[in-house]
Design a protein around this motif. Structure first.
Motif, PDB file in Angstrom:
ATOM      1  N   SER A  40      38.527  46.820 -29.173  1.00 42.32           N
ATOM      2  CA  SER A  40      38.508  45.422 -29.590  1.00 42.32           C
ATOM      3  C   SER A  40      39.640  44.648 -28.920  1.00 42.32           C
ATOM      4  O   SER A  40      40.387  45.172 -28.094  1.00 42.32           O
ATOM      5  N   ASN A  41      39.790  43.395 -29.331  1.00 38.80           N
ATOM      6  CA  ASN A  41      40.872  42.539 -28.829  1.00 38.80           C
ATOM      7  C   ASN A  41      42.172  42.726 -29.605  1.00 38.80           C
ATOM      8  O   ASN A  41      43.139  42.022 -29.335  1.00 38.80           O
ATOM      9  N   TYR A  42      42.197  43.651 -30.553  1.00 37.97           N
ATOM     10  CA  TYR A  42      43.301  43.698 -31.512  1.00 37.97           C
ATOM     11  C   TYR A  42      44.221  44.894 -31.276  1.00 37.97           C
ATOM     12  O   TYR A  42      43.830  45.914 -30.720  1.00 37.97           O
ATOM     13  N   ARG A  43      45.468  44.711 -31.725  1.00 35.41           N
ATOM     14  CA  ARG A  43      46.486  45.766 -31.602  1.00 35.41           C
ATOM     15  C   ARG A  43      47.340  45.786 -32.859  1.00 35.41           C
ATOM     16  O   ARG A  43      47.939  44.774 -33.221  1.00 35.41           O
ATOM     17  N   LEU A  44      47.380  46.927 -33.508  1.00 38.76           N
ATOM     18  CA  LEU A  44      48.317  47.164 -34.610  1.00 38.76           C
ATOM     19  C   LEU A  44      48.892  48.556 -34.422  1.00 38.76           C
ATOM     20  O   LEU A  44      48.148  49.538 -34.402  1.00 38.76           O
ATOM     21  N   VAL A  45      50.163  48.644 -34.264  1.00 33.55           N
ATOM     22  CA  VAL A  45      50.802  49.938 -34.054  1.00 33.55           C
ATOM     23  C   VAL A  45      50.772  50.711 -35.367  1.00 33.55           C
ATOM     24  O   VAL A  45      51.229  50.205 -36.397  1.00 33.55           O
ATOM     25  N   PRO A  46      50.225  51.922 -35.378  1.00 31.19           N
ATOM     26  CA  PRO A  46      50.183  52.681 -36.628  1.00 31.19           C
ATOM     27  C   PRO A  46      51.565  53.159 -37.042  1.00 31.19           C
ATOM     28  O   PRO A  46      52.469  53.292 -36.211  1.00 31.19           O
ATOM     29  N   ASP A  47      51.721  53.425 -38.325  1.00 32.74           N
ATOM     30  CA  ASP A  47      52.962  54.021 -38.812  1.00 32.74           C
ATOM     31  C   ASP A  47      52.987  55.517 -38.554  1.00 32.74           C
ATOM     32  O   ASP A  47      54.046  56.106 -38.319  1.00 32.74           O
ATOM     33  N   LEU A  48      51.794  56.109 -38.582  1.00 32.50           N
ATOM     34  CA  LEU A  48      51.694  57.565 -38.523  1.00 32.50           C
ATOM     35  C   LEU A  48      50.281  57.897 -38.062  1.00 32.50           C
ATOM     36  O   LEU A  48      49.336  57.167 -38.386  1.00 32.50           O
TER      37      LEU A  48
END
Length: 976
Positions: A40-48
């Motif tokens: 997708s166009n989205y980015r969220l860095v995971p915690d774990l």
């Protein structure tokens, strides 16, 4: 962190999970970077990131994370185009939780774990004449768990329904550890009695059923009015499934809830019979509007598929694929429908196709058409549609295009109206795009040239999407017709359903997940559609000084990294050349996508912080074989071999390199030195000193060092005396690559024999030459450029005179056809070399079209070299073998696994051998002793020689041997 996550101690959670799980729980920068985005166009860095070893691990991971208030996001193949599975504690079920637990042909059902890849299921089912009805184009990497989460559809859903329609039961896990065993009600079930029984169940399960039944009863009128019968209404929670008139089907209600309510542990799915025979009717139209208008005329014929592509997409296909599509039957037009019809036999299916054409003619609808019954031709045409997801991300002029409005569906009879008004809306916003989709169900996929990197561009993006949503709603459609809502569409659900239904969605979320930890920010409490856009950020404005020119990406390394949109074709477990390291390890970091994501994160600099010195990127690239499979097999032509060379150049600049870079990277120099006393060198490399030499040179101890020839090709050529050929076809330069010259000169001698038999005067360049391949593959690009410039200088007189160059080693030939112009931009000599360098088969076809090769006959098992597959193509070689009477079998074996220096490097042997053992080496061992083994690449021949008891030959050797056997200098007569 997502907006809804509670503060928790990541380190403490990781420690606890590690102590409990048999799988892994990691939060190092490299792992987090790998999972920070999807398709997708989205980015969220995971915690774990958790990779559970089995279902019990999955249960423990969900419960432990939820207990401390950590957001829980279960992920399959990571192919979501809507940002459905990002952030928090990402749990990847694709690696291990992927068993087919049962497949019952009698009941036509299968029981699967959530990580099962769809093509693995369909391959198992096909043995019983069955398949799974929903078949998205990402089937080779999409997992059943992800398909259930999104209610995936696919080309055949017009006939066989969505994933929900083919779901028979679910074992689901709630965040509090409760388990639900849900079954789809039988058609003749007493719904009221069944609802009462479910409501009477003890504990959390009964509590949920009572609450859901009360909600459905209280809001029955609003639900029945607001939820249309549109087959592709994928958006929101399917509350209509809870109504008694629809059987109170909680299992199918959960299908499409995107992991926001429960986690799938196991699923029972229905299977459908495969048609006895299929024909593919391809209809051509002036434009997509005309194609859409014909949909109502075709649907009464009950087609299996009704898929669309347009000329903007076809123009972006690789030349060979586009030519193959035309040859396979693609008719004239500006838009096409691919209509698959079934029958008891091929003729019956073909009659069904002809009936459609006849009805369209009677209705006065002008079309061009082709009825294709050959399965191979059908496969070529289906590739045009299947690769659309990636191809559409680049316009024909190279400009970038993105998802963001790629999944809406409207009633099929309103599709033409939708497309016309959407076209006007795009024009009003100065946007353009390529489209493809499921016309039979009114679902359209698009990639649009949004500017997602500037605030102004994002404002335009939001304005367009909101107005497009209003258009779809007015036409009675759904903002998602297949891919789910995720972060791309959840905010739009209020416009589609209204605030009252959104209130019900929130109520449902509270009932199922009161702590709000399961995939937050999706559907019920959505994040803004323009938040967390991955393209906007520190990576975009960076203009790095690079060695390669990246002309197809505007000279920008950052833009080159944006090629990977995450569709994950490189995660296919079998078939194709891309990606051999992933096919062996099944690890995300060893996929083309994983490496591309890490390079992108390196440019952003907030997770991977060391730039070119990054050890995370270095380690991920370590198992890249530089096979170039992604250059051709990736829909967006990611070129990881080039990116690896670029990275290695900067990473090791002014630093000590790995030993193999000095031993194998400088192989042309060592070969020249060894040629002065080859027997002495060979005795040393096969004696007790071999172990020490391997340790010093960074060579795998399991490998035997190849032997140097007693006489190099160049020395033989100088001393051979008078040429045997007539030279009537003019001169040809035989490129004396280091592998042929010093390690297998018999290949060069055979090529001279063939070329002279074909009427050429063979010459070699004057002086020492090299294409620089080994320096390129080890990232020693400064040396490579100097070597390449020197060689082009010695070659240039021939190039200026238009004398063709024939390459025998595919990797070296590919340097002139691909790398040289990127390494030496603006160098006219490199451009001339690109145009004039050919494989042996290409040269004979282009410059000696009337020459008839000797009649070789017999069977041959052929290993196509990766670089030839990716850069030059293999069809001309296949044609030459057919002309020589060779019954050639080229299995879909992918990379041989040796790949130049890769398989010889210390630490790579196991992966190298496993890649070879996947298809190639077993096929060679199984081949009849009378079957010739043909492999033009030195690496391929070496892998075969060291992994089996067979000796592989270059095609030139096969042809030369037949010439010698026939003692026919001219190789037969000229074609007339």
């Amino acid at each position: 962190m997502t907006r809804h996550s509670t503060a928790f101690d990541v380190e403490s959670l990781a420690t606890r999970l590690t102590s409990v799980l048999r799988g892994t729980a990691r939060h190092d920068p490299g792992t987090k970077a790998l999972y920070s985005t999807d398709a997708s166009n989205y980015r969220l860095v995971p915690d774990l990131v958790v990779v559970p070893a089995d279902v019990d691990d999955l249960v423990a991971a969900v419960c432990i994370a939820a207990e401390v208030g950590a957001p829980v996001v279960v992920r399959g193949g990571g192919t979501s185009m809507a940002g459905n599975a990002l952030g928090g504690v990402v749990i990847d079920v694709s690696r291990h939780v992927n068993r087919i637990l049962d497949l019952d042909p009698a009941s036509r059902t299968a029981v699967v774990e959530p990580g099962v890849v769809l093509t693995d299921l369909t391959a198992a089912a096909a043995r019983h004449g069955l398949t799974f009805g929903a078949d998205p184009s990402s089937a080779s990497r999409a997992t059943l768990g992800g398909m259930i989460a999104n209610n995936a559809c696919g080309a055949h859903s017009v006939a066989w329904g969505t994933t929900a329609d083919n779901l028979m039961g679910l074992e689901a896990l709630l965040a509090d550890g409760s388990r639900l065993d849900l079954t789809v009600p039988a058609a003749d079930a007493d719904t009221r009695r069944r609802m009462a029984e479910l409501a009477a169940r003890p504990g959390r399960e009964g509590e949920l059923h009572r609450a859901m039944q009360e909600l459905a009863q209280r809001n029955a009128l609003a639900i029945s009015r607001r939820f249309s019968g549109l087959k592709r209404r994928i958006s929101g929670y399917a509350l209509d499934r809870l109504l008694p008139e629809h059987g109170y089907d909680v299992a199918r209600f959960l299908c499409g809830t995107e992991g926001t309510l429960a986690t799938t542990l196991r699923a029972t799915v229905g299977l459908v019979p495969l048609p006895a025979a299929k024909a593919l009717l391809v209809l051509g139209f002036p434009d997509s509007f005309s194609a859409a208008e014909c949909v109502p005329h075709v649907l009464p014929h009950q087609p299996l598929t009704m898929e669309s592509i347009n000329d903007a997409l076809v123009r972006r296909l690789p030349d060979q694929v586009r030519n193959d599509a035309v040859a396979a039957g693609l008719p004239e037009g500006g838009a096409w429908l691919l209509i698959e019809v079934a029958g008891d036999n091929v003729e019956h299916a073909a009659r069904a196709g002809r009936a459609i054409v006849a009805d369209l003619g009677n209705a006065g609808i002008p079309v061009t058409s082709a009825l294709v019954t050959d399965p191979r031709a059908q496969a070529v045409l289906w590739r045009c549609r299947r690769d659309g997801t990636g191809l559409a991300t680049r316009r024909a002029d190279g400009a970038e295009a993105w998802a963001g409005w790629e999944d809406a569906a409207v009633p099929p009879d309103r599709l033409a109206t939708y497309l016309r008004e959407l076209d006007e809306l795009m024009a009003a916003h100065d946007l353009s795009g390529a489209s493809y989709g499921h016309f039979g169900e009114g679902c359209m996929h698009m990639r649009i040239d949004f500017d997602l990197m500037s605030r102004t561009g994002l404002t335009t993006f939001r304005s367009f999407v909101e107005q497009a949503t209003d258009l779809v709603v007015r036409l009675g459609g759904s903002v998602s017709g297949e891919h789910g809502d995720g972060r791309a569409r959840s905010e739009l659900l209020t416009r589609m359903y209204g605030t009252d239904i959104m209130g019900l969605f929130r109520e449902v979320k509270q009932l199922w997940d009161p702590s709000g930890v399961l995939n937050p920010d999706i559907i019920a409490d959505p994040a803004p559609i323009d938040a967390n856009i991955r393209h906007a950020g520190a990576a975009d404005p960076k203009r790095l000084l690079t060695v390669f020119a990246y002309p197809e990406d505007g000279g920008s390394f950052a833009q080159a990294q944006r090629r990977c949109v995450g569709v994950g074709k490189c995660r296919e477990s079998s078939g194709g050349v891309m990606c051999p390291s992933y096919q062996v390890t099944r690890e995300e970091q060893h996929s083309t996508r994983g490496r591309a994501h890490l390079l992108w994160e390196m440019l952003r600099g907030d997770v991977v912080t060391d730039g070119w010195r990054s050890t995370e990127v270095r380690d991920a690239l370590d198992l890249c074989l530089s096979c170039k499979g992604c250059l051709s097999d990736c829909p967006v032509n990611v070129d990881m071999a080039t990116y690896k060379a670029e990275f290695q150049y900067h990473h090791y600049r002014h630093r000590l390199r790995p030993p193999s870079h000095y031993s194998m990277g400088w192989l042309p120099l060592w070969s020249r030195l060894a040629a002065r006393m080859p027997r002495v060198v060979n005795r040393m490399t096969s004696s007790g000193l071999a172990g020490l030499l391997k340790r010093i040179g960074g060579i795998a101890p399991e490998r035997a060092i190849p032997r140097f020839a007693d006489q190099p090709l160049t020395a033989w050529f100088r001393r051979r005396g008078r040429p045997a050929g007539t030279g009537t076809r003019g001169k040809v330069v035989l490129w004396p690559d280091s592998f042929t010259t010093y390690l297998s000169p018999e290949v060069g001698r055979a090529a001279v024999r063939v070329l002279e038999a074909a009427g050429f005067e063979v010459v070699l360049p004057r002086g020492q030459v090299c294409c620089g391949l080994t320096w390129i593959s080890t990232g020693q690009l400064g040396v490579a450029k100097r070597v390449l410039r020197h060689s082009l200088g010695l070659l240039d007189d021939y190039l200026r005179a238009g004398v063709p160059v024939v390459g025998l080693e595919p990797s070296c030939t590919a340097v002139f056809r691909h790398e040289a112009v990127d390494l030496l931009p603006g160098d006219e000599r490199a451009e001339r070399a690109k145009q004039l360098t050919h494989t042996l088969a290409e040269l004979l076809a282009a410059y000696a079209p009337g020459w008839r090769p000797p009649d070789v006959g017999g069977k041959a098992l052929v290993q196509r070299h990766c670089h030839q597959h990716s850069v030059m193509g293999f069809e001309v070689d296949s044609a030459l073998m057919r002309a020589a009477g060779i019954d050639a079998d080229a299995p879909d074996s992918g990379c041989c696994g040796l790949a130049g220096n890769f398989g010889f490097e210390r630490g790579h042997y196991e992966v190298s051998r496993a890649a070879g053992e996947r298809v190639l080496l077993p096929a060679v061992r199984a081949a009849d002793p009378t079957t010739a083994i043909v492999a033009d690449g030195f690496s391929c021949r070496t892998q075969i020689g060291q992994g089996t008891d067979r000796t592989a030959l270059h095609l030139a050797q096969v042809l030369a041997a037949a010439l010698d056997a026939g003692d026919d200098l001219e190789g037969g007569t000229e074609r007339r």
